[in-house]
Write an enzyme that holds these catalytic residues in place. Structure first.
Site, PDB file in Angstrom:
ATOM      1  N   SER A 142       0.851  -1.192   0.000  1.00  0.00           N
ATOM      2  CA  SER A 142       0.000   0.000   0.000  1.00  0.00           C
ATOM      3  C   SER A 142       0.883   1.236   0.000  1.00  0.00           C
ATOM      4  O   SER A 142       2.038   1.188   0.453  1.00  0.00           O
ATOM      5  CB  SER A 142      -0.898   0.013   1.241  1.00  0.00           C
ATOM      6  N   TYR A 154      -0.801  -0.646  10.264  1.00  0.00           N
ATOM      7  CA  TYR A 154      -1.018  -0.954   8.851  1.00  0.00           C
ATOM      8  C   TYR A 154       0.202  -0.546   8.019  1.00  0.00           C
ATOM      9  O   TYR A 154       0.648  -1.290   7.137  1.00  0.00           O
ATOM     10  CB  TYR A 154      -2.269  -0.214   8.381  1.00  0.00           C
ATOM     11  N   ALA A 157       2.959  -3.001   8.581  1.00  0.00           N
ATOM     12  CA  ALA A 157       2.671  -4.261   7.898  1.00  0.00           C
ATOM     13  C   ALA A 157       2.919  -4.149   6.402  1.00  0.00           C
ATOM     14  O   ALA A 157       3.525  -5.037   5.782  1.00  0.00           O
ATOM     15  CB  ALA A 157       1.224  -4.681   8.167  1.00  0.00           C
ATOM     16  N   LYS A 158       2.475  -3.058   5.814  1.00  0.00           N
ATOM     17  CA  LYS A 158       2.617  -2.904   4.366  1.00  0.00           C
ATOM     18  C   LYS A 158       4.068  -2.639   3.961  1.00  0.00           C
ATOM     19  O   LYS A 158       4.505  -3.058   2.882  1.00  0.00           O
ATOM     20  CB  LYS A 158       1.700  -1.780   3.879  1.00  0.00           C
TER      21      LYS A 158
END
Length: 253
Positions: A142, A154, A157-158
């Protein structure tokens, strides 16, 4: 196109949005597709639609962060469709909050689905790819990997997905397996609609505001991602590996 390998694809997070669009596209490209998602009803419905259209598909419910469920699901795919040679690690969740409000559970849940889930799925499927000397792995990253307020879990993680991808490309390349990541920008999905709701704005206004900041002056659609996946898993993309492709309507740093 060579037919020396099986044409079987697994798509995680295929119950809706990007994953569902990718599954439909791969089926249209001639792959037998296994749609995997925590929402079993959705993927079974998606698989039935593909079969009704003349394709071959199954829907499997699972938690991608659970080792036993992943191993069982991949074994089922191999038995019912054939050896999986394409893996799309798309499953993901958000638990947005500023870091001082973020709980341990918010952090663990997001990294568990994105990173642990992708690791487990890749470990379970790579043996089929290496045996056939051909494979394609596409991981969904992302633009949030570059940093995004309220998404420290997030974003981490990305960003991790990108390092994961590059290492897979190094380790698996000699077996004819490529690994690439797609980093979408703003894509109109249920997930971005939920973000708009959390912020207290209408989804239409949210999309319009986002489009103004995007060079191509529109937000993305799940099909934009599916079309990129279609290329990366093709025979023609065999010399593309270890790359992060930003599908965001403009350049990203």
């Amino acid at each position: 196109m060579t037919e020396s390998h099986s044409r079987v694809a697994i798509v995680t997070g295929a119950g809706q949005g990007i994953g569902a669009a990718v599954a439909r596209k791969l089926a249209a490209d001639g792959f037998a597709v296994a749609l995997l998602d925590l929402n079993e009803a959705n993927v079974k419905q998606g698989a039935e639609a593909i079969v009704s259209g003349g394709g071959k598909a199954i829907g499997v419910g699972l938690d991608v962060s659970d080792t036993e469920q992943v191993e069982a699901a991949v074994t089922r795919v191999a038995e019912e469709l054939g050896a999986p040679t394409v893996l799309i690690n798309n499953a993901g969740i958000t638990r947005d909050n500023l870091i001082f409000k973020m709980t341990d559970q918010d952090w663990d849940a997001v990294l568990g689905v994105h990173l642990r889930g992708s690791f487990l799925m890749t470990r379970a499927t790579q043996k089929y790819m290496t045996q056939q000397k051909w494979g394609r792995i596409v991981n969904l990253s992302s633009t949030s990997a570059l940093g995004n307020r309220g998404q420290v879990n997030y974003s981490a993680a990305k960003a991790g997905m990108q390092g994961f991808t590059k290492t897979l490309a190094i380790e698996l390349g000699k077996f004819g397996v490529t690994a690439n990541a797609i980093a979408p920008g703003f894509i109109a999905t249920d997930m971005t609609a939920a973000t708009a709701e959390r912020l207290g704005v209408s989804f239409d206004d949210f999309k319009a505001a986002a489009a103004k900041e995007i060079p191509v002056q529109r937000v993305g659609t799940p099909d934009d991602i599916a079309n990129t996946v279609s290329f990366l898993v093709s025979e023609g993309a065999g010399f593309v590996s270890g790359q992060v492709i930003y599908v965001a309507g403009g350049p990203k740093d």
